[in-house]
Design a protein around this motif. Structure first.
Motif, PDB file in Angstrom:
ATOM      1  N   ASN A  10       3.778  -8.755  -1.739  1.00 47.20           N
ATOM      2  CA  ASN A  10       5.063  -8.457  -1.104  1.00 47.20           C
ATOM      3  C   ASN A  10       4.988  -8.370   0.420  1.00 47.20           C
ATOM      4  O   ASN A  10       6.009  -8.186   1.077  1.00 47.20           O
ATOM      5  CB  ASN A  10       5.641  -7.158  -1.669  1.00 47.20           C
ATOM      6  N   GLY A  11       3.798  -8.483   0.987  1.00 43.37           N
ATOM      7  CA  GLY A  11       3.644  -8.439   2.433  1.00 43.37           C
ATOM      8  C   GLY A  11       3.990  -7.101   3.044  1.00 43.37           C
ATOM      9  O   GLY A  11       4.508  -7.031   4.160  1.00 43.37           O
ATOM     10  N   CYS A  12       3.663  -6.024   2.339  1.00 44.67           N
ATOM     11  CA  CYS A  12       3.988  -4.680   2.815  1.00 44.67           C
ATOM     12  C   CYS A  12       2.773  -4.071   3.531  1.00 44.67           C
ATOM     13  O   CYS A  12       1.875  -3.518   2.894  1.00 44.67           O
ATOM     14  CB  CYS A  12       4.428  -3.791   1.653  1.00 44.67           C
ATOM     15  N   GLY A  13       2.754  -4.187   4.844  1.00 46.68           N
ATOM     16  CA  GLY A  13       1.638  -3.672   5.632  1.00 46.68           C
ATOM     17  C   GLY A  13       1.420  -2.182   5.469  1.00 46.68           C
ATOM     18  O   GLY A  13       0.292  -1.706   5.401  1.00 46.68           O
ATOM     19  N   TRP A  14       2.514  -1.417   5.413  1.00 46.59           N
ATOM     20  CA  TRP A  14       2.405   0.038   5.257  1.00 46.59           C
ATOM     21  C   TRP A  14       1.688   0.384   3.948  1.00 46.59           C
ATOM     22  O   TRP A  14       0.775   1.198   3.931  1.00 46.59           O
ATOM     23  CB  TRP A  14       3.797   0.670   5.296  1.00 46.59           C
ATOM     24  N   CYS A  15       2.111  -0.252   2.848  1.00 48.95           N
ATOM     25  CA  CYS A  15       1.532   0.062   1.542  1.00 48.95           C
ATOM     26  C   CYS A  15       0.107  -0.479   1.398  1.00 48.95           C
ATOM     27  O   CYS A  15      -0.738   0.160   0.777  1.00 48.95           O
ATOM     28  CB  CYS A  15       2.427  -0.458   0.422  1.00 48.95           C
ATOM     29  N   ILE A  16      -0.176  -1.630   1.996  1.00 49.14           N
ATOM     30  CA  ILE A  16      -1.545  -2.148   1.993  1.00 49.14           C
ATOM     31  C   ILE A  16      -2.447  -1.164   2.723  1.00 49.14           C
ATOM     32  O   ILE A  16      -3.523  -0.813   2.242  1.00 49.14           O
ATOM     33  CB  ILE A  16      -1.621  -3.543   2.637  1.00 49.14           C
ATOM     34  N   ASP A  17      -2.001  -0.713   3.883  1.00 44.48           N
ATOM     35  CA  ASP A  17      -2.754   0.261   4.673  1.00 44.48           C
ATOM     36  C   ASP A  17      -2.988   1.537   3.860  1.00 44.48           C
ATOM     37  O   ASP A  17      -4.121   2.023   3.744  1.00 44.48           O
ATOM     38  CB  ASP A  17      -1.970   0.562   5.951  1.00 44.48           C
ATOM     39  N   MET A  18      -1.920   2.057   3.256  1.00 43.34           N
ATOM     40  CA  MET A  18      -2.015   3.299   2.485  1.00 43.34           C
ATOM     41  C   MET A  18      -2.978   3.166   1.312  1.00 43.34           C
ATOM     42  O   MET A  18      -3.892   3.988   1.146  1.00 43.34           O
ATOM     43  CB  MET A  18      -0.638   3.712   1.958  1.00 43.34           C
ATOM     44  N   HIS A  19      -2.790   2.138   0.493  1.00 42.11           N
ATOM     45  CA  HIS A  19      -3.577   2.050  -0.741  1.00 42.11           C
ATOM     46  C   HIS A  19      -5.026   1.636  -0.485  1.00 42.11           C
ATOM     47  O   HIS A  19      -5.921   2.070  -1.215  1.00 42.11           O
ATOM     48  CB  HIS A  19      -2.870   1.147  -1.750  1.00 42.11           C
ATOM     49  N   THR A  20      -5.272   0.879   0.566  1.00 41.24           N
ATOM     50  CA  THR A  20      -6.644   0.559   0.933  1.00 41.24           C
ATOM     51  C   THR A  20      -7.377   1.829   1.370  1.00 41.24           C
ATOM     52  O   THR A  20      -8.498   2.091   0.934  1.00 41.24           O
ATOM     53  CB  THR A  20      -6.672  -0.495   2.065  1.00 41.24           C
ATOM     54  N   LYS A  21      -6.738   2.602   2.205  1.00 41.30           N
ATOM     55  CA  LYS A  21      -7.372   3.816   2.734  1.00 41.30           C
ATOM     56  C   LYS A  21      -7.504   4.897   1.665  1.00 41.30           C
ATOM     57  O   LYS A  21      -8.525   5.597   1.622  1.00 41.30           O
ATOM     58  CB  LYS A  21      -6.612   4.321   3.950  1.00 41.30           C
ATOM     59  N   GLU A  22      -6.505   5.056   0.813  1.00 44.16           N
ATOM     60  CA  GLU A  22      -6.597   6.043  -0.267  1.00 44.16           C
ATOM     61  C   GLU A  22      -7.716   5.651  -1.240  1.00 44.16           C
ATOM     62  O   GLU A  22      -8.491   6.503  -1.683  1.00 44.16           O
ATOM     63  CB  GLU A  22      -5.266   6.183  -1.004  1.00 44.16           C
ATOM     64  N   ALA A  23      -7.807   4.363  -1.573  1.00 44.20           N
ATOM     65  CA  ALA A  23      -8.855   3.902  -2.485  1.00 44.20           C
ATOM     66  C   ALA A  23     -10.236   4.128  -1.873  1.00 44.20           C
ATOM     67  O   ALA A  23     -11.153   4.604  -2.552  1.00 44.20           O
ATOM     68  CB  ALA A  23      -8.654   2.423  -2.827  1.00 44.20           C
ATOM     69  N   ALA A  24     -10.391   3.801  -0.597  1.00 47.33           N
ATOM     70  CA  ALA A  24     -11.674   4.004   0.077  1.00 47.33           C
ATOM     71  C   ALA A  24     -12.040   5.489   0.114  1.00 47.33           C
ATOM     72  O   ALA A  24     -13.195   5.862  -0.127  1.00 47.33           O
ATOM     73  CB  ALA A  24     -11.634   3.421   1.487  1.00 47.33           C
ATOM     74  N   ALA A  25     -11.053   6.329   0.381  1.00 50.44           N
ATOM     75  CA  ALA A  25     -11.300   7.779   0.416  1.00 50.44           C
ATOM     76  C   ALA A  25     -11.729   8.302  -0.955  1.00 50.44           C
ATOM     77  O   ALA A  25     -12.468   9.278  -1.042  1.00 50.44           O
ATOM     78  CB  ALA A  25     -10.050   8.518   0.899  1.00 50.44           C
ATOM     79  N   ASP A  26     -11.270   7.625  -2.020  1.00 52.03           N
ATOM     80  CA  ASP A  26     -11.645   8.011  -3.386  1.00 52.03           C
ATOM     81  C   ASP A  26     -12.946   7.349  -3.846  1.00 52.03           C
ATOM     82  O   ASP A  26     -13.306   7.461  -5.014  1.00 52.03           O
ATOM     83  CB  ASP A  26     -10.523   7.662  -4.367  1.00 52.03           C
TER      84      ASP A  26
END
Length: 161
Positions: free
Chosen positions: A48-64
């Motif tokens: 969907n080309g959602c930069g905000w959500c890509i940023d969020m889910h990449t960082k949340e996944a990495a933090a986990d």
């Protein structure tokens, strides 16, 4: 470019966001593995080309604890060896459920059979709801031009407290 509209500063949007987050909490607390939840959210957000959500889910996944290799390969999961068969089924469902207009028939029987093979009913319910929810979140963020890059792990949860 700044966001067109701050959904977190508007009273109506803030009320909606809290209810939206509560729906997400149901999925988050489900038996669907957290890593699968983040991978699915990331893949739909990429489509969907959602930069905000890509940023969020990449960082949340990495933090986990998700590895950089797996996060980098989500966009090319079919051409990768780092995902389990269950994760591959979930990613296929995410893609087909996100690309409804492209797929004409929606989610294929083959993909559905793979999902049924790897997940129980509660996990499937969470997976289907997650695909719907992340697509809605992507659309909200893209419409208002909510940009990626500034998200910090835990930020969304903290904003809704």
């Amino acid at each position: 470019m700044d966001a067109r509209f701050n959904l977190f500063d508007n009273e109506i949007a803030a009320k909606f966001a809290k209810r939206f987050a509560n729906a997400g909490l149901v999925i988050h607390q489900s038996p669907l593995p957290k890593s699968t939840q983040e991978l699915v959210s990331l893949r739909a957000s990429q489509i969907n080309g959602c930069g905000w959500c890509i940023d969020m889910h990449t960082k949340e996944a990495a933090a986990d604890g998700e590895t950089a290799v797996r996060l980098h390969l989500v966009a090319a999961w079919r051409e990768s060896t780092v995902f389990t068969e269950a994760e591959r089924a979930a990613l296929a469902l995410a893609e087909e459920g996100t690309r409804l207009a492209d797929a004409h028939g929606g989610v294929s029987d083959e993909t559905w059979d793979q999902v049924r093979k790897h997940y129980d009913d509660d996990q499937i319910a969470a997976l289907v709801c997650l695909v719907g929810l992340i697509n809605a979140a992507n659309r909200l963020a893209v419409i208002v031009h909510q940009r990626g890059g500034s998200y910090q792990p835990g930020m969304f949860a903290a904003a809704l407290d």
